[in-house]
Design a protein around this motif. Structure first.
Motif, PDB file in Angstrom:
ATOM      1  N   ASP A   1      16.352   4.014  -5.081  1.00  0.00           N
ATOM      2  CA  ASP A   1      16.881   5.377  -5.014  1.00  0.00           C
ATOM      3  C   ASP A   1      16.892   6.058  -6.366  1.00  0.00           C
ATOM      4  N   GLY A   2      17.060   5.292  -7.442  1.00  0.00           N
ATOM      5  CA  GLY A   2      17.131   5.875  -8.776  1.00  0.00           C
ATOM      6  C   GLY A   2      15.867   6.600  -9.181  1.00  0.00           C
TER       7      GLY A   2
ATOM      8  N   HIS B   1       0.847  -1.190   0.000  1.00  0.00           N
ATOM      9  CA  HIS B   1       0.000   0.000   0.000  1.00  0.00           C
ATOM     10  C   HIS B   1       0.881   1.239   0.000  1.00  0.00           C
ATOM     11  N   VAL B   2       0.504   2.185  -0.847  1.00  0.00           N
ATOM     12  CA  VAL B   2       1.161   3.485  -0.863  1.00  0.00           C
ATOM     13  C   VAL B   2       0.216   4.475  -0.199  1.00  0.00           C
ATOM     14  N   PHE B   3       0.655   5.081   0.880  1.00  0.00           N
ATOM     15  CA  PHE B   3      -0.185   6.008   1.629  1.00  0.00           C
ATOM     16  C   PHE B   3      -0.171   7.382   0.981  1.00  0.00           C
ATOM     17  N   LEU B   4      -1.284   8.093   1.088  1.00  0.00           N
ATOM     18  CA  LEU B   4      -1.338   9.453   0.584  1.00  0.00           C
ATOM     19  C   LEU B   4      -0.350  10.316   1.368  1.00  0.00           C
ATOM     20  N   GLY B   5       0.483  11.015   0.667  1.00  0.00           N
ATOM     21  CA  GLY B   5       1.521  11.810   1.302  1.00  0.00           C
ATOM     22  C   GLY B   5       2.786  11.752   0.469  1.00  0.00           C
ATOM     23  N   THR B   6       3.869  12.256   1.003  1.00  0.00           N
ATOM     24  CA  THR B   6       5.127  12.270   0.277  1.00  0.00           C
ATOM     25  C   THR B   6       5.843  10.937   0.402  1.00  0.00           C
ATOM     26  N   VAL B   7       6.926  10.806  -0.392  1.00  0.00           N
ATOM     27  CA  VAL B   7       7.765   9.612  -0.261  1.00  0.00           C
ATOM     28  C   VAL B   7       8.311   9.534   1.161  1.00  0.00           C
TER      29      VAL B   7
ATOM     30  N   LEU C   1      12.270  11.962  -9.288  1.00  0.00           N
ATOM     31  CA  LEU C   1      11.009  12.648  -9.017  1.00  0.00           C
ATOM     32  C   LEU C   1      11.255  14.144  -8.858  1.00  0.00           C
ATOM     33  N   PRO C   2      10.230  14.971  -9.163  1.00  0.00           N
ATOM     34  CA  PRO C   2      10.419  16.440  -9.132  1.00  0.00           C
ATOM     35  C   PRO C   2      10.974  16.963  -7.814  1.00  0.00           C
ATOM     36  N   GLU C   3      10.502  16.447  -6.692  1.00  0.00           N
ATOM     37  CA  GLU C   3      10.947  16.943  -5.395  1.00  0.00           C
ATOM     38  C   GLU C   3      11.588  15.855  -4.548  1.00  0.00           C
ATOM     39  N   GLY C   4      12.028  14.774  -5.156  1.00  0.00           N
ATOM     40  CA  GLY C   4      12.710  13.723  -4.426  1.00  0.00           C
ATOM     41  C   GLY C   4      11.852  13.150  -3.313  1.00  0.00           C
ATOM     42  N   LEU C   5      12.388  13.135  -2.098  1.00  0.00           N
ATOM     43  CA  LEU C   5      11.642  12.598  -0.959  1.00  0.00           C
ATOM     44  C   LEU C   5      10.386  13.401  -0.665  1.00  0.00           C
TER      45      LEU C   5
ATOM     46  N   TRP D   1      17.366   7.547   2.434  1.00  0.00           N
ATOM     47  CA  TRP D   1      18.050   7.269   1.170  1.00  0.00           C
ATOM     48  C   TRP D   1      18.788   5.939   1.234  1.00  0.00           C
ATOM     49  N   ALA D   2      19.360   5.632   2.377  1.00  0.00           N
ATOM     50  CA  ALA D   2      20.066   4.352   2.514  1.00  0.00           C
ATOM     51  C   ALA D   2      19.104   3.177   2.353  1.00  0.00           C
ATOM     52  N   ALA D   3      17.898   3.300   2.931  1.00  0.00           N
ATOM     53  CA  ALA D   3      16.894   2.234   2.798  1.00  0.00           C
ATOM     54  C   ALA D   3      16.436   2.107   1.355  1.00  0.00           C
ATOM     55  N   LEU D   4      16.232   3.243   0.672  1.00  0.00           N
ATOM     56  CA  LEU D   4      15.828   3.202  -0.737  1.00  0.00           C
ATOM     57  C   LEU D   4      16.919   2.589  -1.590  1.00  0.00           C
ATOM     58  N   THR D   5      18.175   2.921  -1.294  1.00  0.00           N
ATOM     59  CA  THR D   5      19.296   2.344  -2.038  1.00  0.00           C
ATOM     60  C   THR D   5      19.373   0.839  -1.822  1.00  0.00           C
TER      61      THR D   5
END
Length: 590
Positions: free
Chosen positions: A465-466, A433-439, A471-475, A456-460
């Protein structure tokens, strides 16, 4: 593939008893008692002011018949106007206070529902079906909210007005008051007939609506399975049956209303006619003035307005009462309580003599014995329906075994409270599930104190992370409606990144990379293996390369653990795993 329910209706969440609903309503009212008393006082004042009009009109009639002058009539008419204006202002103020009172109660109902829903064990929600919980949290809460905001205050207002009007008729003449009440007995019989049938009818209607929601949700979430297994006709037939049952329930409650409302409308005329006849006889004998007779008739004529509103609100209360019973029913559901068991001595998991059977099915696990050592990577493989997913649910403490035990560090897994269980064992499935809100918001759910560097370490670690950097505003990029729409693989990578941040001792992957393409899945699994070095990893293997990389492989067949060993040992043994590997390896190289 995601599972899809094709059987009968699932067990529903509890429904509160009428006494529980009444207690809940009283508790909610007591929580804002001062506002409730203010509503009563303002409505009483408005109703009392409204009584002056018919009485003053009766005075005007008597003044005219007695030869009174125009000045007296004008003064009485002005008094009627002032009383009408005062009633309007008081009634408006009363409605304003009443609606604010209803909104505050609605807010508490919603907050309690969310708290109770979050306290439900995952196994309870899954057995009941998300459709039932969704219907209660949306349609039922909405109905309850409208009742508390609108119907409740209106019922209160009109009840006070009706009592004052009946009291006014008794004040004019007790005999006319008795006649007026006697004329209302028809309404009583119609109301009693209706109330005996309404609650059961509306509860059945609500349950049928939940079944429709459950079938739609199951079909949508399992669309790939439906398509792969060619279950379209079966799902369409199940949907039609559910819709037909829902239509029949709605037609039944509609029939109740078609009997109730016409019967009430006819009953309104009886008390007015009765009072006019009796009042006319009393006036003819000189026992009552014509103005008093007219005033009594007007009071009873005015009574039809409040009574109409009261009966309409009572009809709505049957529907909302059934909804309230479904909303309040969550209070009777099992709750996930904080653990009182001792801390596990270590991270060793022991499965001893485990058997498990679902409520509406046969036995799924048949005497499974297994020990998972701390830091071990164990792959569980086997054909579809072998019991792999059921075993993973027992290992994660979602379900309790029918027989036997599943322990971590000597402590039963199901005995661990939610917070301790999350630190010990985390189950990751292909459902995400992707929750409404930012990354950032989606990742901080797992560990609110994490810094951006840790995110970022968890995404990597999971290879996400790529695309997040693109994305326009990253996290800070908003996800979901109105923002970036993630595909299945991106949503799954976010779920895996949350697991990395949660940093559990034991991680159970139930085909958690099934939605990723093979290259991305293998990269993600290797990255997770590197990040979770020293942690216990149990993988329900969909692709057998996961089993190849594991320390040991457990083979499930027909609910039993038939083989256990390393990849090379099992291939060399020439058993079921060797056959699976040969078939899978052959397909890969073909």
């Amino acid at each position: 593939m995601a599972g899809c329910a094709v059987g009968g209706p699932s067990p529903r969440l509890p429904v509160a008893r009428p006494v529980d609903v009444r207690r809940a309503a009283v508790r909610l009212v007591k929580g804002d008692g001062r506002a409730f008393l203010a509503v009563l006082a303002l409505n009483g004042a408005a109703a009392g002011t409204g009584l002056a009009g018919p009485w003053l009109l009766g005075r005007i009639i008597d003044e005219v018949r007695g030869g009174g002058g125009v000045g007296a009539v004008d003064r009485l008419a002005l008094a009627i106007l002032l009383c009408a204006v005062a009633q309007l202002l008081l009634a408006r103020w009363a409605r304003y206070v009443g609606h604010r009172f209803g909104e505050r109660i609605l807010a508490r109902v919603r907050e309690e529902f969310v708290d109770r829903a979050l306290a439900l064990p995952a196994s309870v929600v899954e057995r009941a079906g998300t459709g039932d919980l969704t219907a209660r949290g949306t349609a039922d809460v909405d109905i309850v909210g409208k009742t508390l905001r609108d119907s409740g205050p209106e019922l209160l207002i009109n009840s006070v007005q009706a009592l004052f009007l009946i009291g006014a008729v008794f004040a004019l003449d007790p005999l006319l008051g008795v006649c007026g009440l006697g004329g209302l007995t028809g309404i009583w019989f119609v109301l009693r007939w209706y109330l005996r049938r309404a609650r059961a009818g509306y509860l059945a209607e609500g349950a049928a609506g939940s079944e429709v929601a459950e079938i739609v949700a199951a079909t949508a979430s399992g669309a790939r399975t439906v398509e792969a297994l060619r279950l379209e006709r079966r799902r369409i037939a199940a949907s039609r049956d559910a819709l037909d049952a829902s239509r029949r329930r709605r037609l039944h409650t509609l029939f109740l209303r078609t009997v109730f409302f016409p019967g009430v409308e006819v009953s309104y005329l009886v008390p007015v006619v009765t009072v006019l006849l009796v009042g006319g006889m009393l006036h003819d004998r000189g026992a009552m003035s014509l103005g008093a007779v007219v005033a009594a008739a007007l009071y009873l004529q005015q009574l039809s307005g409040p009574l109409d509103e009261i009966l309409m609100r009572i009809e709505q209360l049957q529907s909302s009462g059934a909804s309230f019973a479904r909303v309040e029913g969550l209070a009777r559901a099992p709750r996930a309580v904080p653990s009182r068991s001792p801390e596990p001595a270590d991270d060793r998991i022991d499965v001893t003599g485990v058997r498990y059977a679902y409520e509406r099915g046969g036995e799924v696990l048949r005497g499974v014995d297994l020990t998972v050592r701390p830091g071990e990577r164990l792959a569980v493989v086997g054909p579809s329906g072998a019991g792999k997913t059921t075993l993973s649910r027992l290992l994660a403490g979602i379900d309790a075994p029918t027989e036997g035990s599943v322990t971590v560090g000597g402590v039963p897994v199901v005995g661990l409270g939610p917070e301790r269980l999350r630190r010990q064992v985390v189950l990751v499935t292909q459902e995400h599930h992707v929750f409404l809100g930012t990354v950032r918001d989606n990742l901080l759910i797992a560990e609110p104190s994490s810094a951006d560097e840790e995110l970022w370490a968890a995404l990597t670690a999971v290879g996400a992370d790529g695309w997040v950097r693109d994305l326009p505003e990253g996290l800070g990029t908003r996800l979901g409606t109105g923002g970036h729409r993630t595909d299945g693989s991106q949503a799954q990578q976010l779920a895996l990144a949350r697991v990395v941040l949660a940093d559990p001792h034991t991680l159970i992957l139930d085909e958690a990379t099934a939605l990723l393409d093979p290259a991305t899945a293998r990269h993600t699994e290797r990255a997770l293996a590197a990040v979770l070095e020293g942690r216990t990893v149990i993988a329900i293997a969909h692709r057998l390369h996961t089993a190849h990389d594991a320390d040991r492989v457990a083979v499930m067949e027909d609910g039993r653990l038939t083989e256990l060993g390393t990849h090379d040992e099992l291939v060399g043994a020439g058993g079921a795993y060797a056959a699976l590997w040969e078939r899978w390896h052959g397909e890969r190289t073909a």
